[in-house]
Each structure stands twice: as C-alpha cells, then as structure tokens.
Scaffold this active site. Structure first.
Site, PDB file in Angstrom:
ATOM      1  N   TYR A 115       0.903  -1.147   0.000  1.00  0.00           N
ATOM      2  CA  TYR A 115       0.000   0.000   0.000  1.00  0.00           C
ATOM      3  C   TYR A 115       0.937   1.191   0.000  1.00  0.00           C
ATOM      4  O   TYR A 115       1.618   1.452   0.983  1.00  0.00           O
ATOM      5  CB  TYR A 115      -0.918  -0.026   1.228  1.00  0.00           C
ATOM      6  CG  TYR A 115      -2.125  -0.913   1.040  1.00  0.00           C
ATOM      7  CD1 TYR A 115      -2.907  -0.821  -0.113  1.00  0.00           C
ATOM      8  CD2 TYR A 115      -2.500  -1.833   2.012  1.00  0.00           C
ATOM      9  CE1 TYR A 115      -4.013  -1.637  -0.290  1.00  0.00           C
ATOM     10  CE2 TYR A 115      -3.617  -2.644   1.844  1.00  0.00           C
ATOM     11  CZ  TYR A 115      -4.359  -2.541   0.688  1.00  0.00           C
ATOM     12  OH  TYR A 115      -5.447  -3.336   0.506  1.00  0.00           O
ATOM     13  N   LYS A 150      -1.537  -4.063  -9.058  1.00  0.00           N
ATOM     14  CA  LYS A 150      -2.730  -4.856  -8.724  1.00  0.00           C
ATOM     15  C   LYS A 150      -3.958  -3.954  -8.685  1.00  0.00           C
ATOM     16  O   LYS A 150      -3.956  -2.924  -8.001  1.00  0.00           O
ATOM     17  CB  LYS A 150      -2.543  -5.517  -7.357  1.00  0.00           C
ATOM     18  CG  LYS A 150      -3.763  -6.257  -6.831  1.00  0.00           C
ATOM     19  CD  LYS A 150      -3.402  -7.044  -5.580  1.00  0.00           C
ATOM     20  CE  LYS A 150      -4.578  -7.836  -5.040  1.00  0.00           C
ATOM     21  NZ  LYS A 150      -5.547  -7.038  -4.307  1.00  0.00           N
ATOM     22  N   HIS A 175     -10.373  -6.189  -6.523  1.00  0.00           N
ATOM     23  CA  HIS A 175     -10.209  -6.299  -5.071  1.00  0.00           C
ATOM     24  C   HIS A 175     -11.317  -7.186  -4.483  1.00  0.00           C
ATOM     25  O   HIS A 175     -11.791  -6.960  -3.369  1.00  0.00           O
ATOM     26  CB  HIS A 175     -10.232  -4.904  -4.447  1.00  0.00           C
ATOM     27  CG  HIS A 175      -9.306  -4.716  -3.268  1.00  0.00           C
ATOM     28  ND1 HIS A 175      -8.115  -4.043  -3.347  1.00  0.00           N
ATOM     29  CD2 HIS A 175      -9.407  -5.093  -1.968  1.00  0.00           C
ATOM     30  CE1 HIS A 175      -7.531  -4.009  -2.157  1.00  0.00           C
ATOM     31  NE2 HIS A 175      -8.291  -4.644  -1.297  1.00  0.00           N
ATOM     32  N   ARG A 206     -13.540 -19.490  -7.162  1.00  0.00           N
ATOM     33  CA  ARG A 206     -14.017 -20.364  -6.091  1.00  0.00           C
ATOM     34  C   ARG A 206     -13.784 -21.843  -6.384  1.00  0.00           C
ATOM     35  O   ARG A 206     -13.921 -22.671  -5.489  1.00  0.00           O
ATOM     36  CB  ARG A 206     -15.530 -20.136  -5.861  1.00  0.00           C
ATOM     37  CG  ARG A 206     -15.868 -18.712  -5.415  1.00  0.00           C
ATOM     38  CD  ARG A 206     -15.334 -18.410  -4.014  1.00  0.00           C
ATOM     39  NE  ARG A 206     -15.572 -17.035  -3.600  1.00  0.00           N
ATOM     40  CZ  ARG A 206     -14.719 -16.029  -3.776  1.00  0.00           C
ATOM     41  NH1 ARG A 206     -13.535 -16.240  -4.363  1.00  0.00           N
ATOM     42  NH2 ARG A 206     -14.990 -14.819  -3.369  1.00  0.00           N
TER      43      ARG A 206
HETATM   44  C1  FNR Z   1      -8.208  -8.239   0.650  1.00  0.00           C
HETATM   45  N1  FNR Z   1      -7.502  -7.785  -0.453  1.00  0.00           N
HETATM   46  C2  FNR Z   1      -6.333  -7.062  -0.250  1.00  0.00           C
HETATM   47  N2  FNR Z   1      -5.587  -6.660  -1.314  1.00  0.00           N
HETATM   48  C3  FNR Z   1      -4.411  -6.008  -1.131  1.00  0.00           C
HETATM   49  O1  FNR Z   1      -3.776  -5.647  -2.114  1.00  0.00           O
HETATM   50  N3  FNR Z   1      -3.957  -5.757   0.136  1.00  0.00           N
HETATM   51  C4  FNR Z   1      -4.632  -6.125   1.253  1.00  0.00           C
HETATM   52  O2  FNR Z   1      -4.189  -5.913   2.374  1.00  0.00           O
HETATM   53  C5  FNR Z   1      -5.884  -6.788   1.064  1.00  0.00           C
HETATM   54  N4  FNR Z   1      -6.638  -7.146   2.146  1.00  0.00           N
HETATM   55  C6  FNR Z   1      -7.787  -7.898   1.954  1.00  0.00           C
HETATM   56  C7  FNR Z   1      -8.496  -8.337   3.071  1.00  0.00           C
HETATM   57  C8  FNR Z   1      -9.602  -9.176   2.897  1.00  0.00           C
HETATM   58  C9  FNR Z   1     -10.329  -9.673   4.099  1.00  0.00           C
HETATM   59  C10 FNR Z   1      -9.992  -9.572   1.596  1.00  0.00           C
HETATM   60  C11 FNR Z   1     -11.157 -10.507   1.373  1.00  0.00           C
HETATM   61  C12 FNR Z   1      -9.318  -9.084   0.491  1.00  0.00           C
HETATM   62  C13 FNR Z   1      -7.918  -8.149  -1.824  1.00  0.00           C
HETATM   63  C14 FNR Z   1      -7.310  -9.496  -2.245  1.00  0.00           C
HETATM   64  O3  FNR Z   1      -5.921  -9.387  -2.422  1.00  0.00           O
HETATM   65  C15 FNR Z   1      -7.903 -10.006  -3.571  1.00  0.00           C
HETATM   66  O4  FNR Z   1      -7.810  -9.007  -4.556  1.00  0.00           O
HETATM   67  C16 FNR Z   1      -9.366 -10.450  -3.449  1.00  0.00           C
HETATM   68  O5  FNR Z   1      -9.605 -11.078  -2.227  1.00  0.00           O
HETATM   69  C17 FNR Z   1      -9.680 -11.406  -4.603  1.00  0.00           C
HETATM   70  O6  FNR Z   1     -11.017 -11.739  -4.633  1.00  0.00           O
HETATM   71  P1  FNR Z   1     -11.626 -13.071  -3.946  1.00  0.00           P
HETATM   72  O7  FNR Z   1     -10.704 -14.234  -4.302  1.00  0.00           O
HETATM   73  O8  FNR Z   1     -11.682 -12.803  -2.484  1.00  0.00           O
HETATM   74  O9  FNR Z   1     -12.972 -13.170  -4.585  1.00  0.00           O
END
Ligand code: FNR
Length: 390
Positions: A145, A259, A283, A318
């Site tokens: 980030y 990303k 995301h 999934r």
């Molecule tokens: C995330 N995601 C995320 N992405 C990122 O770049 N940094 C982060 O800290 C987080 N934190 C995060 C927390 C939680 C609880 C979730 C569910 C997601 C997004 C993650 O990397 C990814 O893009 C998505 O989760 C992909 O989608 P699906 O597989 O959850 O449907």
C-alpha cells in the site's frame, strides 16, 4: 487429486474444512468471530460487484474434448523467470491475526509446503521477518500500500528486499476507503480497531515521521490517523500519478506488478510506464460497488498487452473450473483471496492447505476431464460464452 480421494472417500476420513465451495463460507461464518467473518465476506455497497464477479465466471463454459491422453498433467508455469509448480498464488490479505492465531505465518508456511507463492500484505499482522522465516526458501512476493512519503516507501522496500521478497505488488485500487456497509454496521475494520497494519506501522522511518507530526503519538495510539498519514489521508481520494512509478523503480530492482487494473487503457499505461506485470482485479468487489465483473475485462486486457507483459487475475475464483477459465482467457496465473481466508479462519494453517490443495486437485481433474494436458494448452478455444449463465 488421487491423494485427496484416497484419504477421503476410500478411507472415510472427513476433512475438518469442507471441500464444498458452496459450504465453505458458511462453515467459516460458524467458526469465526462475527466482525472478523464480516470483514472477510463483505464487499462494497450492496455487493453488486461481488455478484458480477461470480456471474462473469458463469457466462463462460468449458467445452470438454474426449479421448486425449493427458497423464501426467503439467500444471507448472513460469513467472518472471521462476518456475512454479502450479498457476495459483495466495492473494495479499491484511489482518490475518484477527481471523486465526496462526495468522500470516501459518498461511506463509502452508504456501511453502505446497510450493505456492505467498503474497504478503502491507497490512499484515506478522512482521516481514517472521513471514520470511515461516516461508523459508520458497518464493514470496510483497504487496505495497504505497505511502505518500518516499522515505517510508524506501525503508519498507529495503526491508522486503533484505528478507528475500522477489516481486513487488503495488495495489492501485484503494485511493480512498470504500463504502462497506457490513463493516459500518458492526463498527469494525481491523486497522481502525487497533489491529492490523503492523507491518507498515512498525517501519522505523514511518514511526519517526508519524511521531513528529502527532506530538509523539505512536500508530498504536491513533491507528486511524496513522492509516490516513500512510495513504495521504484515507478519505481524500489521493493517489500517486503514473509518473511516480519512477520512484518505485529506484527502490526496487525486481519485477513490479500493479494490482487492481480493470481498464485496457490502464493496462497500456502500465506497460508504457515500464512495469513487468498487472493483476486484473477489482479487489474481490470490495472497492467500487456496481463495477464490472473482473473476468469480463480480462480478454480485452490480454488482447491489449498480454503478449508484452505478464497478466495475472483475481476476484471471484471459487473452483478449479474458475481457475481453468481465467487461464484460458489469458491470465498467466491467478490469486485466491476469501476461500483461503475462510480455510485459515476455520482451521488455521491446515485449513489454508486444505483449501488450496482442493482447488489444485479440482483444477487438475477438470483439465483431465476436458482433455487438457498442460497449462500451456489452455486457450479461449476451450471455452464458449453462453447467455444462460447459471
Ligand atoms: C483483501 N484484499 C487485499 N488486497 C491487497 O492488495 N492488500 C490487502 O491488504 C488486502 N486485504 C484484503 C483483506 C480481505 C479480508 C480480503 C477478502 C481481500 C484483496 C485481495 O488481495 C484479492 O484481490 C481479493 O480477495 C480477490 O477476490 P476473492 O478471491 O476474495 O474473490
């Protein structure tokens, strides 16, 4: 595939974590703290983007071919010059301590045992050093980030580099906090509640600068202010312009992957600004409500830049069939978010392993039944787009 079937059906051993993708979320809901479960399961607004992510997969159908020997199947891929056993990575997810005491260390260890790359989030609740130790000599990537302050960025990246992280993933779809009603209703977001973000917040340069700005306060005293300072005031919609990628290149000599790309024009801009790859992602539907399903944008993006840079994909995967489809539409590999976190929440490291191993076994079996021997043989010719969804 054979191992899972032998243990399960043949020996009658029921797994602790369900193998059924439709039941996994519910099992996690029953096993986890309500606020932590909501944080993982929730999305932006009314969840329309999360729905779109799933519907996008439903529109594509696999067309199996018969009487083609496919054994032994080859799931290996190469990314940025490294050979990986399978085309799956664990997506960066923050605050894993809140989901299970095994936290990021457990997930990183599970990845090591399966030889899957672990992508560590800036918002991790384990230190970079702890994760590196748990991951051993297996491939790991670091997700950034991206702070507004270049000194903090430089400090964090040098720690990641020193501890063996190979690829830098820069998340670009989080310019401000998103509207997430489930978190608002439970009044819970890990970093605002003093949990999470320890990796960023433990960085020595960040701590010094934050203290200077806030009369000696620590990020633990005011986690919300600290997050705001980190991202340039969390509600501002501020984001780095494309030219700032030069700063990252100065501090990171390995591959850089952006990303959160959804538009083909942004993919072209990423290419023009010299990054090595992109992750087509929304995301997991957690940012913009009412957005297009991430998979819907994949073919256009692959068409625009796929032969010139590495295109990865996430959001909504999934099943093994979903992985098959994303790869057939041109992704070089995919990242999995929520299912892995449900596994973690239910059974810690063992749960992570079960979820990933099941997805890989499902992919392997689907390839076999569809007459596909290796990942390289997957192409859009193996799919048809249908109107009936379902
Ligand atoms: C995330 N995601 C995320 N992405 C990122 O770049 N940094 C982060 O800290 C987080 N934190 C995060 C927390 C939680 C609880 C979730 C569910 C997601 C997004 C993650 O990397 C990814 O893009 C998505 O989760 C992909 O989608 P699906 O597989 O959850 O449907």
């Amino acid at each position: 595939l054979t191992e899972i079937y032998t243990q399960g059906v043949l020996h009658g051993t029921r797994p602790t974590v369900t193998t059924d993708p439709n039941k996994l979320r519910l099992q996690a809901k029953n096993a986890m703290r309500e606020d932590a479960y909501n944080y993982i399961a929730g999305g932006a607004g009314e969840g329309a983007t999360m729905d779109a992510n799933r519907l996008a997969f439903r529109q594509w159908k696999i067309v199996p071919r018969m009487m083609r020997p496919t054994a032994p199947r080859d799931l290996r891929i190469s990314l940025f010059g490294e050979l990986y056993d399978s085309p799956v990575l664990v997506a960066p997810v923050g605050a894993q301590e809140v989901y299970h005491r095994d936290k990021e260390i457990g997930t990183a260890a599970a990845c090591a045992e399966l030889n899957i790359p672990f992508v560590m989030s800036t918002a991790s609740t384990s230190s970079i050093q702890e994760v590196a130790a748990a991951n051993g000599d297996h491939p790991r990537w670091f997700q950034l980030y991206w702070p507004m302050d270049d000194d903090i960025t430089a400090s964090l990246l040098s720690t990641a580099k020193e501890t063996g992280f190979k690829v830098l993933v820069v998340t670009v779809d989080t310019a401000n906090v998103s509207w997430r009603p489930a978190d608002l209703d439970t009044a819970y977001i890990p970093f605002m509640n003093g949990q999470g973000n320890t990796v960023g917040f433990t960085d020595p340069v960040f701590r010094r600068k934050f203290a200077e700005r806030s009369d000696g306060a620590t990020p633990e005293d005011s986690p919300f202010l600290a997050a705001g300072y980190w991202l340039g005031e969390a509600f501002s919609g501020n984001s780095h312009p494309w030219e700032h990628l030069e700063v990252l290149k100065k501090h990171w000599d390995g591959p850089i992957v952006l990303k959160g790309i959804q538009h083909p024009d942004d993919a072209v801009l990423a290419l023009q600004h010299g990054v090595s790859g992109i992750i087509v992602s929304n995301h997991g539907g957690r940012q913009v409500d009412g957005a297009v399903g991430s998979l819907d944008m994949l073919p256009e993006i692959v068409e625009a830049v796929g032969d010139k840079m590495t295109v990865l994909f996430d959001s909504g995967i999934r099943t093994g069939g979903d992985i098959f489809k994303a790869l057939a539409l041109g992704a070089r590999a995919v990242l999995i978010g929520r299912p892995v976190m449900y596994g973690l929440g239910i059974a810690g490291k063992a749960g992570v392993k079960h979820v990933i191993a099941s997805l890989l076994a499902d992919l392997d079996g689907t390839m076999g039944l569809a007459g596909i021997k290796s990942i390289a043989d997957l192409s859009q010719a193996t799919l048809r787009r249908t109107l009936y969804g379902g």
